[in-house]
Design an enzyme around this catalytic site. Structure first.
Site, PDB file in Angstrom:
ATOM      1  N   LYS A   1       8.051 -43.261  20.239  1.00 20.85           N
ATOM      2  CA  LYS A   1       7.139 -44.048  19.420  1.00 20.85           C
ATOM      3  C   LYS A   1       7.848 -45.310  18.961  1.00 20.85           C
ATOM      4  O   LYS A   1       9.041 -45.270  18.621  1.00 20.85           O
ATOM      5  CB  LYS A   1       6.645 -43.272  18.199  1.00 20.85           C
ATOM      6  CG  LYS A   1       5.634 -44.062  17.350  1.00 20.85           C
ATOM      7  CD  LYS A   1       5.083 -43.239  16.208  1.00 20.85           C
ATOM      8  CE  LYS A   1       6.053 -43.089  15.072  1.00 20.85           C
ATOM      9  NZ  LYS A   1       6.352 -44.398  14.392  1.00 20.85           N
TER      10      LYS A   1
ATOM     11  N   ASP B   1      11.450 -41.580  12.077  1.00 17.28           N
ATOM     12  CA  ASP B   1      12.547 -42.161  11.315  1.00 17.28           C
ATOM     13  C   ASP B   1      12.294 -42.008   9.814  1.00 17.28           C
ATOM     14  O   ASP B   1      13.142 -42.380   8.994  1.00 17.28           O
ATOM     15  CB  ASP B   1      12.794 -43.615  11.696  1.00 17.28           C
ATOM     16  CG  ASP B   1      11.586 -44.522  11.497  1.00 17.28           C
ATOM     17  OD1 ASP B   1      10.546 -44.039  11.013  1.00 17.28           O
ATOM     18  OD2 ASP B   1      11.674 -45.712  11.845  1.00 17.28           O
ATOM     19  N   SER B   2      11.155 -41.396   9.458  1.00 17.85           N
ATOM     20  CA  SER B   2      10.910 -40.978   8.076  1.00 17.85           C
ATOM     21  C   SER B   2      11.969 -39.984   7.617  1.00 17.85           C
ATOM     22  O   SER B   2      12.095 -39.731   6.408  1.00 17.85           O
ATOM     23  CB  SER B   2       9.520 -40.353   7.948  1.00 17.85           C
ATOM     24  OG  SER B   2       9.291 -39.389   8.964  1.00 17.85           O
TER      25      SER B   2
ATOM     26  N   GLU C   1      -1.642 -46.486  10.492  1.00 18.90           N
ATOM     27  CA  GLU C   1      -1.156 -46.102   9.171  1.00 18.90           C
ATOM     28  C   GLU C   1      -1.685 -47.025   8.092  1.00 18.90           C
ATOM     29  O   GLU C   1      -1.588 -48.250   8.202  1.00 18.90           O
ATOM     30  CB  GLU C   1       0.377 -46.094   9.130  1.00 18.90           C
ATOM     31  CG  GLU C   1       0.922 -45.651   7.777  1.00 18.90           C
ATOM     32  CD  GLU C   1       2.405 -45.335   7.768  1.00 18.90           C
ATOM     33  OE1 GLU C   1       2.929 -44.996   6.697  1.00 18.90           O
ATOM     34  OE2 GLU C   1       3.033 -45.426   8.852  1.00 18.90           O
TER      35      GLU C   1
END
EC number: 2.1.2.11
Length: 301
Positions: A150, A81-82, A218
């Site tokens: 994900k 979704d980046s 992350e």
């Protein structure tokens, strides 16, 4: 000496004299550099962890870019979704919709033949309940053809991950900095301090217990990411989490220099596509303005 771009170097490294990939270790089953042309599966990812094999993952959002990465041997691609930040013009990933993720994921699947394609479940598509998560994940699998999904969250997403895996949908978890939580979490390192570190360890164990086949870490201190990697039997995928994770992922527009501006410390830029594209656009414009394009060889009669 012949100079290679980073992409050409990767292609050269992944092929031997017979034209088939051999990988740095010479293992034909290696995720990167292996000889198999079939789709990478969750089992392949698990076996790589057992072998102690490190592997790369890049994001991809369209068929053409994905085909380049697939030809280069990238074994896993994340349709993240980046895309909201680097392709759709949003400031955060929050506005991205499930329909957009399905469209982008389907394009990446069509552009590849070997890589495992992981599709992101966007904000609002799974938080409500495990049942909502299952419906959303089923759409990504059925309509886009992804091999896995994900989702963000550790302990709080345990029930969602468990139901998805029980339904036969592989799940890659995502803990540490979770961009969909930007409004409460901000963009800062996660897991610093004893209490925060213990919570991250609980999150890591929770997603493994729920059935996730891998977990993204992350913006986590390198030492903590190394500890998580040691205690889990599923692979860890680092982004800003140091060198000891089982795999590494970068947003492709960052890694290839298309994003522009100041990059996060954890990004290594392997090319400067922004400059290449800008120079090409200017050259085209100057040819048009100067009357040197099109010429006779570019014309039909």
């Amino acid at each position: 000496m012949t100079q290679h771009t980073p992409l050409q170097a990767a292609q050269t490294q992944s092929t031997d004299s017979s034209g088939t990939g051999s990988g740095a270790s010479g293992n034909p089953k290696a995720l990167y550099g292996g000889t198999s042309s079939r789709r990478i599966t969750v089992r392949d990812i698990s076996l790589a962890k057992e072998r102690g094999e490190k592997w790369p993952m890049l994001t991809a959002y369209d068929a053409m870019t994905a085909s380049v990465f697939d030809e280069s041997g990238i074994p896993v691609m994340l349709v993240g979704d980046s895309a909201g930040n680097c392709h759709l013009g949003y400031d955060t990933t929050v506005p991205v919709t499930l329909d957009q993720m399905i469209m982008l994921s389907a394009a990446v699947v069509r552009g590849t033949s070997r890589a495992m394609i992981v599709g992101d479940l966007p904000f609002g598509s799974y938080q409500e309940s495990p049942t909502q998560a299952l419906r959303s994940a089923m759409r990504l699998v059925k309509e886009a053809g992804v091999g896995a999904v994900k989702l963000e969250g550790g302990e709080r997403s345990h029930s969602q991950i468990k139901l998805l895996t029980e339904a036969g949908i592989p799940v890659m978890a995502h803990i540490g900095l979770t961009p969909q939580s930007v409004n409460t979490q901000g963009y800062r390192v996660q897991g610093r301090g004893e209490e925060a570190a213990q919570q991250l360890l609980r999150d890591a164990k929770a997603v493994q217990d729920a059935g996730a086949f891998a977990v993204v870490l992350e913006l986590v201190p390198a030492e903590l990411a190394a500890e998580v990697t040691r205690i889990l039997h599923i692979p860890t995928v680092g982004i800003g989490a140091g060198p000891e994770t089982d795999a590494q992922v970068l947003v492709w527009t960052d890694a290839l220099g298309l994003t522009g501006g100041k990059m996060p410390r954890f990004v290594k830029t392997y090319a400067n596509l922004r400059s290449v594209m800008s120079d090409a656009a200017k050259a085209f414009a100057e040819d048009v303005v100067g009357g040197t394009f099109p010429l006779e060889e570019h014309s039909v009669h």
